[in-house]
Motif scaffolding. Structure first.
Motif, PDB file in Angstrom:
ATOM      1  N   GLY A  45      63.600 -44.674  26.330  1.00 60.80           N
ATOM      2  CA  GLY A  45      64.622 -43.680  26.621  1.00 60.80           C
ATOM      3  C   GLY A  45      65.969 -43.963  25.985  1.00 60.80           C
ATOM      4  O   GLY A  45      66.857 -43.104  25.998  1.00 60.80           O
ATOM      5  N   TYR A  67      66.928 -47.825  20.493  1.00 64.87           N
ATOM      6  CA  TYR A  67      65.636 -47.310  20.948  1.00 64.87           C
ATOM      7  C   TYR A  67      64.508 -48.238  20.499  1.00 64.87           C
ATOM      8  O   TYR A  67      64.475 -48.654  19.340  1.00 64.87           O
ATOM      9  CB  TYR A  67      65.372 -45.925  20.358  1.00 64.87           C
ATOM     10  CG  TYR A  67      66.325 -44.854  20.822  1.00 64.87           C
ATOM     11  CD1 TYR A  67      67.498 -44.591  20.128  1.00 64.87           C
ATOM     12  CD2 TYR A  67      66.044 -44.090  21.953  1.00 64.87           C
ATOM     13  CE1 TYR A  67      68.379 -43.603  20.550  1.00 64.87           C
ATOM     14  CE2 TYR A  67      66.917 -43.095  22.381  1.00 64.87           C
ATOM     15  CZ  TYR A  67      68.077 -42.870  21.666  1.00 64.87           C
ATOM     16  OH  TYR A  67      68.947 -41.886  22.091  1.00 64.87           O
ATOM     17  N   GLN A 117      60.285 -48.506  19.966  1.00 65.57           N
ATOM     18  CA  GLN A 117      59.230 -47.576  19.584  1.00 65.57           C
ATOM     19  C   GLN A 117      57.927 -48.341  19.411  1.00 65.57           C
ATOM     20  O   GLN A 117      57.925 -49.490  18.953  1.00 65.57           O
ATOM     21  CB  GLN A 117      59.576 -46.891  18.258  1.00 65.57           C
ATOM     22  CG  GLN A 117      58.529 -45.936  17.732  1.00 65.57           C
ATOM     23  CD  GLN A 117      58.584 -45.813  16.204  1.00 65.57           C
ATOM     24  OE1 GLN A 117      58.903 -46.768  15.500  1.00 65.57           O
ATOM     25  NE2 GLN A 117      58.266 -44.646  15.686  1.00 65.57           N
ATOM     26  N   PHE A 140      58.690 -43.529  22.199  1.00 68.09           N
ATOM     27  CA  PHE A 140      59.992 -44.183  22.178  1.00 68.09           C
ATOM     28  C   PHE A 140      60.413 -44.541  23.591  1.00 68.09           C
ATOM     29  O   PHE A 140      59.987 -43.906  24.566  1.00 68.09           O
ATOM     30  CB  PHE A 140      61.059 -43.251  21.594  1.00 68.09           C
ATOM     31  CG  PHE A 140      60.953 -43.013  20.120  1.00 68.09           C
ATOM     32  CD1 PHE A 140      60.250 -41.924  19.639  1.00 68.09           C
ATOM     33  CD2 PHE A 140      61.584 -43.855  19.224  1.00 68.09           C
ATOM     34  CE1 PHE A 140      60.159 -41.685  18.283  1.00 68.09           C
ATOM     35  CE2 PHE A 140      61.501 -43.631  17.860  1.00 68.09           C
ATOM     36  CZ  PHE A 140      60.783 -42.541  17.385  1.00 68.09           C
ATOM     37  N   TRP A 177      53.217 -41.739  18.393  1.00 64.88           N
ATOM     38  CA  TRP A 177      54.287 -42.726  18.597  1.00 64.88           C
ATOM     39  C   TRP A 177      55.075 -42.379  19.857  1.00 64.88           C
ATOM     40  O   TRP A 177      55.251 -41.207  20.200  1.00 64.88           O
ATOM     41  CB  TRP A 177      55.214 -42.754  17.390  1.00 64.88           C
ATOM     42  CG  TRP A 177      54.599 -43.417  16.211  1.00 64.88           C
ATOM     43  CD1 TRP A 177      54.682 -44.739  15.860  1.00 64.88           C
ATOM     44  CD2 TRP A 177      53.772 -42.803  15.207  1.00 64.88           C
ATOM     45  NE1 TRP A 177      53.965 -44.983  14.714  1.00 64.88           N
ATOM     46  CE2 TRP A 177      53.393 -43.805  14.293  1.00 64.88           C
ATOM     47  CE3 TRP A 177      53.315 -41.510  15.001  1.00 64.88           C
ATOM     48  CZ2 TRP A 177      52.586 -43.561  13.191  1.00 64.88           C
ATOM     49  CZ3 TRP A 177      52.510 -41.250  13.905  1.00 64.88           C
ATOM     50  CH2 TRP A 177      52.156 -42.269  13.017  1.00 64.88           C
ATOM     51  N   HIS A 189      59.049 -51.475  17.185  1.00 63.71           N
ATOM     52  CA  HIS A 189      60.157 -51.335  16.243  1.00 63.71           C
ATOM     53  C   HIS A 189      61.399 -50.938  17.028  1.00 63.71           C
ATOM     54  O   HIS A 189      61.300 -50.313  18.093  1.00 63.71           O
ATOM     55  CB  HIS A 189      59.852 -50.268  15.195  1.00 63.71           C
ATOM     56  CG  HIS A 189      58.483 -50.353  14.619  1.00 63.71           C
ATOM     57  ND1 HIS A 189      58.010 -51.482  13.979  1.00 63.71           N
ATOM     58  CD2 HIS A 189      57.466 -49.451  14.611  1.00 63.71           C
ATOM     59  CE1 HIS A 189      56.763 -51.273  13.591  1.00 63.71           C
ATOM     60  NE2 HIS A 189      56.400 -50.045  13.973  1.00 63.71           N
TER      61      HIS A 189
END
Lengths: 111, 120
Positions: A104, A89, A91, A102, A100, A36
């Motif tokens: 950076g 971002y 994810q 992410f 979860w 995502h």
């Protein structure tokens, strides 16, 4: 050090196309878990931009598109606009970490 | 309007405690999984904790495990994060977010965030 790797910054002139890469591993993107993408405008909360690797929520402009292959994903902005200047971002879910993760974040600058 | 509103942030000394709240409105809160995400000043997003709709499943990031406790009260449409033994590195904006039921576990609704500063 983020589990998902993104370039710190990308830039482009208005109207140009820019892409943001997101590289993971076999325990997250390659597991395969969905990727995502979120857009965070300065001083605001993140907003869902792309879900399920390629889908745009209602209201997200068509100039945003995304793809996924193997352990990587990418976000493209076609026809860059000044209002697209933000942090982006990626994810995904990580099976080993049971949570979860992410990237950076990538700052997009419109020249 | 679908909305999440966080509260409870503030300044606390290292080793101290704080309880964050997240009030949901505009959707059937009890039907949704929810989560906390934080963002240190000038840094990226970090997932903190997750709780299922019926509280049967709870997960934490390793960085907060044993110190933070997530909970929810579906009768009050509210999510909570009890933070104990706070460290300087816990300083961040804390966001609550809803996990979509149709968008492949994406975080589709976010609150505006509440700032936590851990400092002596």
């Amino acid at each position: 050090q983020s589990v998902l790797t993104q370039p710190p910054s990308v830039s482009g002139a208005p109207g140009q196309r820019v892409t943001i890469s997101c590289t993971g591993s076999s325990t997250n993107i390659g597991a395969p878990h969905d990727v995502h993408w979120y857009q965070q405008l300065p001083g605001t909360a993140p907003k869902l931009l792309i879900y399920g690797n390629v889908y745009r929520p209602s209201g997200v402009p068509g100039r945003f598109s995304a793809s996924k292959s193997g352990t990587s994903a990418s976000l493209a902005i076609t026809g860059l606009q000044a209002e697209d200047e933000a942090n982006y971002y990626c994810q995904s879910y990580d099976s080993t970490l049971s949570g979860w993760v992410f990237g950076g974040g990538t700052k997009v600058t419109v020249l | 309007e679908v909305q999440l509103v966080e509260s409870g942030g503030g300044l606390v000394q290292p080793g101290g405690s704080l309880r964050l709240s997240c009030a949901a409105s505009g959707f059937p809160f009890s039907n949704y999984e929810v989560t906390w995400v934080r963002q240190a000043p000038g840094k990226g997003l970090e997932w903190v904790s997750y709780i299922s709709d019926t509280t049967t499943s709870i997960y934490y990031a390793d960085s907060v495990k044993g110190r933070f406790t997530i909970s929810r009260d579906n009768t009050k449409n509210s999510l909570y994060l009890q933070m104990n033994s706070l460290r300087v590195e816990d300083s961040a904006v804390y966001y609550c977010a809803r996990i979509s039921r149709i968008a492949d576990d994406a975080f589709d609704i976010w609150g505006q965030g509440t700032m936590v500063i851990v400092s002596s």
